[in-house]
Design an enzyme around this catalytic site. Structure first.
Site, mmCIF file in Angstrom:
data_model
loop_
_atom_site.group_PDB
_atom_site.id
_atom_site.type_symbol
_atom_site.label_atom_id
_atom_site.label_comp_id
_atom_site.label_asym_id
_atom_site.label_seq_id
_atom_site.Cartn_x
_atom_site.Cartn_y
_atom_site.Cartn_z
ATOM 1 N N HIS A 97 -9.490 6.967 27.636
ATOM 2 C CA HIS A 97 -8.083 6.640 28.462
ATOM 3 C C HIS A 97 -7.052 6.910 27.486
ATOM 4 O O HIS A 97 -6.167 7.567 27.881
ATOM 5 C CB HIS A 97 -8.421 5.174 28.769
ATOM 6 C CG HIS A 97 -9.269 4.639 29.653
ATOM 7 N ND1 HIS A 97 -10.002 3.551 29.466
ATOM 8 C CD2 HIS A 97 -9.733 5.320 30.800
ATOM 9 C CE1 HIS A 97 -10.947 3.525 30.500
ATOM 10 N NE2 HIS A 97 -10.551 4.543 31.385
ATOM 11 N N LYS A 154 -15.728 -2.888 41.766
ATOM 12 C CA LYS A 154 -16.422 -3.124 40.415
ATOM 13 C C LYS A 154 -16.301 -4.615 39.891
ATOM 14 O O LYS A 154 -15.436 -5.036 40.315
ATOM 15 C CB LYS A 154 -15.767 -2.187 39.249
ATOM 16 C CG LYS A 154 -15.926 -0.806 39.560
ATOM 17 C CD LYS A 154 -15.083 0.123 38.308
ATOM 18 C CE LYS A 154 -15.445 1.501 38.442
ATOM 19 N NZ LYS A 154 -14.583 2.199 37.414
ATOM 20 N N SER A 165 -15.995 3.052 30.392
ATOM 21 C CA SER A 165 -15.978 1.720 30.263
ATOM 22 C C SER A 165 -17.156 0.876 30.585
ATOM 23 O O SER A 165 -17.712 -0.075 30.000
ATOM 24 C CB SER A 165 -14.800 1.170 31.268
ATOM 25 O OG SER A 165 -13.489 1.654 30.742
ATOM 26 N N ARG A 201 -14.181 13.969 33.063
ATOM 27 C CA ARG A 201 -14.869 14.348 31.891
ATOM 28 C C ARG A 201 -15.892 15.292 32.654
ATOM 29 O O ARG A 201 -16.751 15.986 31.828
ATOM 30 C CB ARG A 201 -15.862 12.998 31.480
ATOM 31 C CG ARG A 201 -14.806 11.820 30.786
ATOM 32 C CD ARG A 201 -15.374 10.791 30.974
ATOM 33 N NE ARG A 201 -15.676 10.264 32.157
ATOM 34 C CZ ARG A 201 -15.855 8.933 32.428
ATOM 35 N NH1 ARG A 201 -16.217 7.994 31.573
ATOM 36 N NH2 ARG A 201 -16.042 8.857 33.727
HETATM 37 O O1 PNS Z 1 -10.971 3.365 36.723
HETATM 38 P P1 PNS Z 1 -11.173 3.395 38.057
HETATM 39 O O2 PNS Z 1 -12.138 2.042 38.400
HETATM 40 O O3 PNS Z 1 -12.032 4.483 38.240
HETATM 41 O O4 PNS Z 1 -9.848 3.350 38.679
HETATM 42 C C1 PNS Z 1 -9.960 3.343 40.327
HETATM 43 C C2 PNS Z 1 -8.659 3.108 40.775
HETATM 44 C C3 PNS Z 1 -8.616 1.359 40.606
HETATM 45 C C4 PNS Z 1 -7.813 3.755 40.404
HETATM 46 C C5 PNS Z 1 -8.908 3.112 42.480
HETATM 47 O O5 PNS Z 1 -9.979 2.284 43.041
HETATM 48 C C6 PNS Z 1 -7.580 2.704 43.294
HETATM 49 O O6 PNS Z 1 -6.709 3.462 43.398
HETATM 50 N N1 PNS Z 1 -7.706 1.597 43.655
HETATM 51 C C7 PNS Z 1 -6.194 0.946 44.413
HETATM 52 C C8 PNS Z 1 -6.575 0.679 46.019
HETATM 53 C C9 PNS Z 1 -6.151 2.055 46.569
HETATM 54 O O7 PNS Z 1 -5.001 2.367 46.810
HETATM 55 N N2 PNS Z 1 -7.200 2.378 47.337
HETATM 56 C C10 PNS Z 1 -6.847 3.710 48.370
HETATM 57 C C11 PNS Z 1 -6.879 5.080 47.721
HETATM 58 S S1 PNS Z 1 -8.103 5.524 46.737
#
Ligand code: PNS
Length: 166
Positions: free
Chosen positions: A19, A43, A134, A97
């Protein structure tokens, strides 16, 4: 909406060296970068969001990158693109990745573009971080293992202290 302002979103539960690498690369490409801790309903969280924000701030400082044009914030209600629109960001930055990440990120990138016209830029972290996630760190830390090779110093110290109940 500016393509010179970017959001680096993620669960950051906990922040890893991968990150920090992506944040440093984004900071070198954009005028202002918002590092956004987002609640991922898919999650089960290990750390409270405020703790993740604090660990990210400490990790950015310790890394020594130019933090003058970085903001660390949290977003737990609503769409990610709503935050991006509010701060005038035209770009989301994600680290990739592997092909697994491409498959995971592609639908989100398309949906975010449909929702608000916001593009997603994928950056390749240093290959030394290719296997760090993570979820792996959560598992190793939860079983009492040493996660210091995978996480920034502040995260390693926090998890070590927590594991010893100090
Ligand atoms: O680190 P992660 O868990 O892969 O991050 C994923 C995250 C939190 C960025 C994604 O789940 C997200 O954008 N959540 C916000 C809700 C949202 O906007 N959802 C609609 C588009 S994906």
């Amino acid at each position: 909406m500016s393509n010179r302002i970017a959001v680096v979103p993620g669960s950051f539960d906990p922040p890893t060296l991968g990150h920090v690498d992506v944040i440093r690369r984004a900071a070198s490409l954009y005028d202002h970068v918002h590092v956004l801790v987002v609640h991922n309903p898919g999650k089960e969280a290990m750390l409270p969001i405020a703790q993740r924000v604090s660990l990210l701030e400490q990790s950015i400082l310790e890394d020594g990158m130019d933090a003058g044009h970085l903001t660390v914030a949290a977003w737990s209600m609503g769409l990610l693109v709503d935050y991006a629109t509010d701060v005038g960001a035209g770009v989301l930055v994600k680290g990739i990745r592997s092909q697994v990440d491409v498959a995971y990120e592609t639908p989100m990138a398309i949906v975010n573009r449909h929702l608000a016209g916001i593009e997603t830029v994928f950056l390749l972290p240093d290959p030394s971080h290719a296997l760090v996630s993570s979820s792996l760190v959560r598992q190793v830390a939860g079983l009492g293992g040493d996660v210091s090779p995978y996480v920034p110093g502040p995260v390693a110290r926090f998890l070590d202290t927590g594991a010893r109940g100090i």
